[in-house]
Enzyme design. Structure first.
Site, short mmCIF file in Angstrom:
data_model
loop_
_atom_site.label_atom_id
_atom_site.label_comp_id
_atom_site.label_asym_id
_atom_site.label_seq_id
_atom_site.Cartn_x
_atom_site.Cartn_y
_atom_site.Cartn_z
N HIS A 78 0.84 -0.98 0.22
CA HIS A 78 -0.08 0.08 -0.04
C HIS A 78 0.83 1.20 0.08
O HIS A 78 1.87 1.23 0.71
CB HIS A 78 -0.96 0.17 1.34
CG HIS A 78 -0.36 0.15 2.70
ND1 HIS A 78 0.02 1.23 3.30
CD2 HIS A 78 0.17 -0.86 3.49
CE1 HIS A 78 0.23 1.07 4.48
NE2 HIS A 78 0.20 -0.32 4.55
N ASP A 80 -0.28 4.41 1.01
CA ASP A 80 -0.48 5.46 2.27
C ASP A 80 0.36 5.25 3.36
O ASP A 80 0.73 4.10 3.50
CB ASP A 80 -2.09 5.62 2.26
CG ASP A 80 -2.44 4.38 2.89
OD1 ASP A 80 -2.17 3.33 2.49
OD2 ASP A 80 -3.15 4.34 4.13
N ASP A 141 6.22 1.38 6.26
CA ASP A 141 4.98 0.77 6.28
C ASP A 141 3.94 1.81 5.25
O ASP A 141 3.53 2.64 5.86
CB ASP A 141 4.28 0.92 7.62
CG ASP A 141 2.92 0.28 7.66
OD1 ASP A 141 2.46 -0.30 6.80
OD2 ASP A 141 2.43 0.34 8.71
N GLU A 175 -4.93 1.92 2.84
CA GLU A 175 -4.79 0.82 3.68
C GLU A 175 -4.95 1.18 5.17
O GLU A 175 -5.70 0.61 5.99
CB GLU A 175 -3.71 0.02 3.48
CG GLU A 175 -3.45 -1.59 4.01
CD GLU A 175 -3.14 -1.50 5.54
OE1 GLU A 175 -3.09 -2.59 6.16
OE2 GLU A 175 -2.45 -0.44 5.79
N GLU A 176 -4.51 2.34 5.43
CA GLU A 176 -4.22 2.80 6.97
C GLU A 176 -5.59 3.20 7.42
O GLU A 176 -5.64 3.16 8.78
CB GLU A 176 -3.24 3.55 6.98
CG GLU A 176 -1.74 3.17 6.85
CD GLU A 176 -1.14 2.38 7.71
OE1 GLU A 176 -1.75 1.89 8.67
OE2 GLU A 176 0.21 1.91 7.61
N ASP A 198 3.79 -6.43 3.68
CA ASP A 198 3.28 -5.33 4.39
C ASP A 198 3.52 -5.80 5.98
O ASP A 198 2.86 -5.14 6.86
CB ASP A 198 1.86 -5.09 4.20
CG ASP A 198 1.32 -3.84 4.91
OD1 ASP A 198 2.01 -2.97 5.53
OD2 ASP A 198 -0.09 -3.63 5.26
N HIS A 380 4.33 3.60 12.16
CA HIS A 380 3.23 4.90 12.68
C HIS A 380 4.01 5.90 13.78
O HIS A 380 3.23 6.40 14.31
CB HIS A 380 2.08 4.19 13.29
CG HIS A 380 1.29 3.30 12.40
ND1 HIS A 380 0.20 2.88 12.59
CD2 HIS A 380 1.65 2.79 11.11
CE1 HIS A 380 -0.47 2.19 11.70
NE2 HIS A 380 0.43 1.84 10.82
#
Length: 410
Positions: A78, A80, A141, A175-176, A198, A380
């Protein structure tokens, strides 16, 4: 520096942070910039049938280079990054030949990444570590996954001696924020099975995810001047705190591990008149997951009885489910990934995901899709990091999976 690191450093320069409750896919226009670059790169290295949809999904195909009579395998990542931490002006720092000591990420701000906080850093002594500057996330990520898939594709196309069936590639937005495959064209993409790239540390692979839901609690109070508030004021902030206090204290993320679920309050805001709490609810066990959602509703009903009907509104929406039930009938996906790790000298580690991936929803859309590690850690946040060697290893695992699929009919 390796090819995969070159790709990765290009991608993290793009701010692709997604947004909650935007009502569009992608949730942020800026994700299109990376999608366009990836489309061009795929075309430039020789990937066929490259396209970008109106929602920012990037698709491509690497045709088989022989008659292997095997399943068509897909690989996804992904684009994002998480809304939890800034993604603008990412300044990656390369720590060459890491010495095993604490790392100062930002001297001016006093931000350090310590071995006490991350004991596993000792495993990476001598490797090239990529960190943040302590002010943003890194974007591993899942831009590490994108870089690894891109490197895998380029390797296949420049080394025709590597046997492979038809390979599908896809990059997704959002995705997030739980919308990564809202408009994913599973039939049009054409993969029989797939892997999301991922995950975390190299060698990790997962096929068990949480069952997941969002829970929004809206509280309507009644404001009045505090000097004359007796028996009149209904403070929505305090009622919100009361709601939180009625959830199990030991079932917060910071107190749970492995298969243990949780309630996570990740946003709260408001005033005396109106307050909103946003939760994510997680559990691997479906029965316990349903109990968690029911508890949220039960607390809301209790507070409405206490403070008056309509005071508390609890809205719950399922996000994804535990994909284990869809992967177990296709367990050769895990066996191939495990053998691939062993064949390239990596110890495989099969574990549950304490999170989710696009693969969780894709598995319930008819595309069995376990998850592979990228080599990254501490996603994150400003301590996010990854090693060059970990990314190289992830590329080698994908290539070996492809080789294993080409060897036998499934």
């Amino acid at each position: 520096m390796s090819k995969v690191v070159d790709y990765f450093l290009k991608y993290v320069a793009f701010d692709t942070q997604s947004a909650e409750d935007a009502g569009t896919v992608p949730s942020t226009e800026k994700q299109f910039a990376l999608a366009k670059l990836l489309s061009e790169q795929l075309k430039n290295i020789g990937v066929k049938d490259v396209s970008m949809s109106e929602h920012g999904y990037v698709y491509g195909t690497i045709p088989a280079n022989g008659d292997y009579n095997c399943q068509t395998v897909g690989f996804l990542a992904h684009m994002d990054t998480s809304p939890d931490c800034p993604d603008e002006n990412v300044r990656p720092q390369l720590v060459k030949h890491y010495d095993g000591k604490d790392i100062t990420l930002n001297k001016a701000l006093g931000v350090k990444m310590t071995t006490k906080m991350f004991p596993f850093l000792k495993n990476y002594v001598g490797q090239d570590l990529i960190t943040t500057d302590g002010t943003t996330l890194l974007g591993a990520d899942d831009k590490a996954g994108i870089a690894e898939i891109m490197t895998m594709a380029e390797t296949l196309l420049t080394h025709p001696e590597i046997p492979h069936g038809t390979i599908k590639i896809a990059f997704t937005p959002d995705e997030e924020v739980g919308h990564g495959v809202d408009f994913f064209d599973v039939p049009g993409w054409g993969a029989d099975v797939a892997y999301t790239v991922d995950g975390g540390a190299w060698g990790e692979m997962e096929y068990e995810t949480f069952n997941a839901a969002s829970m929004k609690v809206t509280i309507h109070g009644s404001n009045i001047h505090p000097g004359s508030a007796k028996n009149k004021m209904k403070n929505s902030i305090l009622i919100g705190l009361e709601f939180q206090s009625m959830l199990p204290e030991n079932e917060k993320p910071q107190y749970t591990e492995k298969y243990e679920g949780f309630f996570h309050l990740n946003n709260i805001g408001g005033n005396v008149e109106n307050t909103t709490l946003h939760y994510i609810v997680r559990d691997h066990d479906m029965a316990r997951f349903e109990e968690r959602k029911a508890l949220g509703k039960k607390i809301g009903a209790f507070l409405n009885e206490k403070y008056g009907e309509g005071t508390v509104q609890v809205e719950i929406a399922d996000t994804y489910y535990n994909m284990a039930e869809k992967i177990r009938p296709c367990y050769h996906l895990i066996e191939n990934a495990k053998k691939a790790c062993e064949n390239v000298g990596i110890v495989p580690k099969i574990q549950p995901i304490r999170g989710g991936t696009d693969g969780a929803r894709l598995s319930f859309m008819g595309l069995p899709c376990p998850n592979l590690g990228t080599g990254g850690h501490a996603y994150h946040g400003p301590y996010e990091h990854i090693t060059a060697e970990g990314m190289d290893a992830a590329v080698n695992v994908t290539l070996e999976i492809i080789r294993l699929f080409s060897q036998k009919k499934v």
